[in-house]
Motif scaffolding. Sequence first.
Motif, mmCIF file in Angstrom:
data_model
loop_
_atom_site.group_PDB
_atom_site.id
_atom_site.type_symbol
_atom_site.label_atom_id
_atom_site.label_comp_id
_atom_site.label_asym_id
_atom_site.label_seq_id
_atom_site.Cartn_x
_atom_site.Cartn_y
_atom_site.Cartn_z
ATOM 1 N N LYS A 6 0.836 -1.192 0.000
ATOM 2 C CA LYS A 6 0.000 0.000 0.000
ATOM 3 C C LYS A 6 0.876 1.250 0.000
ATOM 4 O O LYS A 6 1.851 1.327 0.734
ATOM 5 N N ILE A 7 0.458 2.204 -0.800
ATOM 6 C CA ILE A 7 1.158 3.484 -0.884
ATOM 7 C C ILE A 7 0.136 4.599 -0.666
ATOM 8 O O ILE A 7 -0.926 4.592 -1.281
ATOM 9 N N VAL A 8 0.466 5.533 0.227
ATOM 10 C CA VAL A 8 -0.366 6.725 0.372
ATOM 11 C C VAL A 8 0.277 7.830 -0.463
ATOM 12 O O VAL A 8 1.472 8.098 -0.336
ATOM 13 N N LEU A 9 -0.515 8.432 -1.341
ATOM 14 C CA LEU A 9 -0.067 9.544 -2.176
ATOM 15 C C LEU A 9 -0.768 10.814 -1.716
ATOM 16 O O LEU A 9 -1.993 10.906 -1.782
ATOM 17 N N ALA A 10 0.013 11.772 -1.229
ATOM 18 C CA ALA A 10 -0.521 13.075 -0.831
ATOM 19 C C ALA A 10 -0.137 14.079 -1.921
ATOM 20 O O ALA A 10 1.028 14.454 -2.043
ATOM 21 N N GLU A 11 -1.100 14.460 -2.725
ATOM 22 C CA GLU A 11 -0.842 15.341 -3.872
ATOM 23 C C GLU A 11 -2.092 16.143 -4.168
ATOM 24 O O GLU A 11 -3.165 15.567 -4.357
ATOM 25 N N ASP A 12 -1.969 17.483 -4.211
ATOM 26 C CA ASP A 12 -3.139 18.333 -4.459
ATOM 27 C C ASP A 12 -3.426 18.546 -5.943
ATOM 28 O O ASP A 12 -4.459 19.096 -6.297
ATOM 29 N N ASN A 13 -2.553 18.078 -6.826
ATOM 30 C CA ASN A 13 -2.790 18.171 -8.269
ATOM 31 C C ASN A 13 -3.528 16.902 -8.705
ATOM 32 O O ASN A 13 -2.948 15.828 -8.763
ATOM 33 N N SER A 14 -4.836 17.036 -8.979
ATOM 34 C CA SER A 14 -5.654 15.855 -9.271
ATOM 35 C C SER A 14 -5.219 15.135 -10.549
ATOM 36 O O SER A 14 -5.316 13.917 -10.636
ATOM 37 N N GLY A 28 0.994 -3.032 -9.657
ATOM 38 C CA GLY A 28 0.547 -3.960 -8.621
ATOM 39 C C GLY A 28 0.451 -3.382 -7.217
ATOM 40 O O GLY A 28 0.219 -4.120 -6.259
ATOM 41 N N TYR A 29 0.612 -2.073 -7.080
ATOM 42 C CA TYR A 29 0.486 -1.437 -5.766
ATOM 43 C C TYR A 29 -0.950 -0.986 -5.542
ATOM 44 O O TYR A 29 -1.675 -0.709 -6.493
ATOM 45 N N LYS A 30 -1.353 -0.899 -4.286
ATOM 46 C CA LYS A 30 -2.645 -0.299 -3.943
ATOM 47 C C LYS A 30 -2.362 1.146 -3.560
ATOM 48 O O LYS A 30 -1.600 1.399 -2.640
ATOM 49 N N LEU A 31 -2.944 2.083 -4.298
ATOM 50 C CA LEU A 31 -2.683 3.494 -4.055
ATOM 51 C C LEU A 31 -3.860 4.156 -3.360
ATOM 52 O O LEU A 31 -4.993 4.067 -3.817
ATOM 53 N N LEU A 32 -3.579 4.786 -2.217
ATOM 54 C CA LEU A 32 -4.581 5.536 -1.466
ATOM 55 C C LEU A 32 -4.234 7.004 -1.646
ATOM 56 O O LEU A 32 -3.134 7.425 -1.296
ATOM 57 N N THR A 33 -5.140 7.780 -2.208
ATOM 58 C CA THR A 33 -4.823 9.168 -2.506
ATOM 59 C C THR A 33 -5.440 10.127 -1.487
ATOM 60 O O THR A 33 -6.486 9.849 -0.908
ATOM 61 N N GLU A 42 -4.634 11.072 7.913
ATOM 62 C CA GLU A 42 -5.748 10.166 8.227
ATOM 63 C C GLU A 42 -5.561 8.828 7.519
ATOM 64 O O GLU A 42 -5.735 7.768 8.127
ATOM 65 N N GLN A 43 -5.188 8.868 6.232
ATOM 66 C CA GLN A 43 -4.964 7.630 5.447
ATOM 67 C C GLN A 43 -3.812 6.813 6.051
ATOM 68 O O GLN A 43 -3.894 5.599 6.159
ATOM 69 N N ILE A 52 5.126 6.145 1.560
ATOM 70 C CA ILE A 52 4.381 7.398 1.436
ATOM 71 C C ILE A 52 5.025 8.246 0.340
ATOM 72 O O ILE A 52 6.244 8.394 0.297
ATOM 73 N N LEU A 53 4.177 8.790 -0.521
ATOM 74 C CA LEU A 53 4.600 9.773 -1.527
ATOM 75 C C LEU A 53 3.910 11.066 -1.138
ATOM 76 O O LEU A 53 2.689 11.084 -0.976
#
Length: 122
Positions: A6-14, A28-33, A42-43, A52-53
Motif C-alpha cells: 500500500k502506498i499513500v499519495l498526498a498530492e493536491d494536483n488531481s 501492482g500497488y494499492k494506491l490511497l490518494t 488520516e490515510q 508514502i509519496l
Amino acid sequence: MSDIEKIVLAEDNSTLSLLLKFRLEKEGYKLLTAEDGKKAIEQIEEHKPDLILTDIMMPFISGLEVISHVRNKLDMQIPIIVFSSAGQEEIVLKAFNLGANDFMSKPFSPNELVIRIKRLLQ
C-alpha cells in the motif's frame, strides 16, 4: 510478502494523482490518494502503508508536516518520497532532516518514480 503493498499519495494536483494512481496500480500497488496533508495523515494512520509519496506544498498541512507527524508522532520508519516543483534547496534539506528517504523534483518521470519505489520497498 503476499499482501499488496500500500502506498499513500498526498498530492493536491488531481491530474498528477490520477496519472500516478493509474501507473502504480498497473505495477501492482494499492494506491490511497489524499488531496491534502490532513487527509494524508488520516490515510496513513488508518491504513499503515508500506510507503508514502508526498508533495511538499499542499493545503492545510504541508508535506514537511506529514513527514514530521509520521516520524515523530507515529514513530513509523516507512519509506517517504517527497516531491516539489519548488526546487528550493532549503526545503529539500528540511525534508531530509525530518526523515524523508528520497526527493524528486517536479515534473518527474513516473517510470523513474516506479524504480525508486521498488528500490525503497526491497
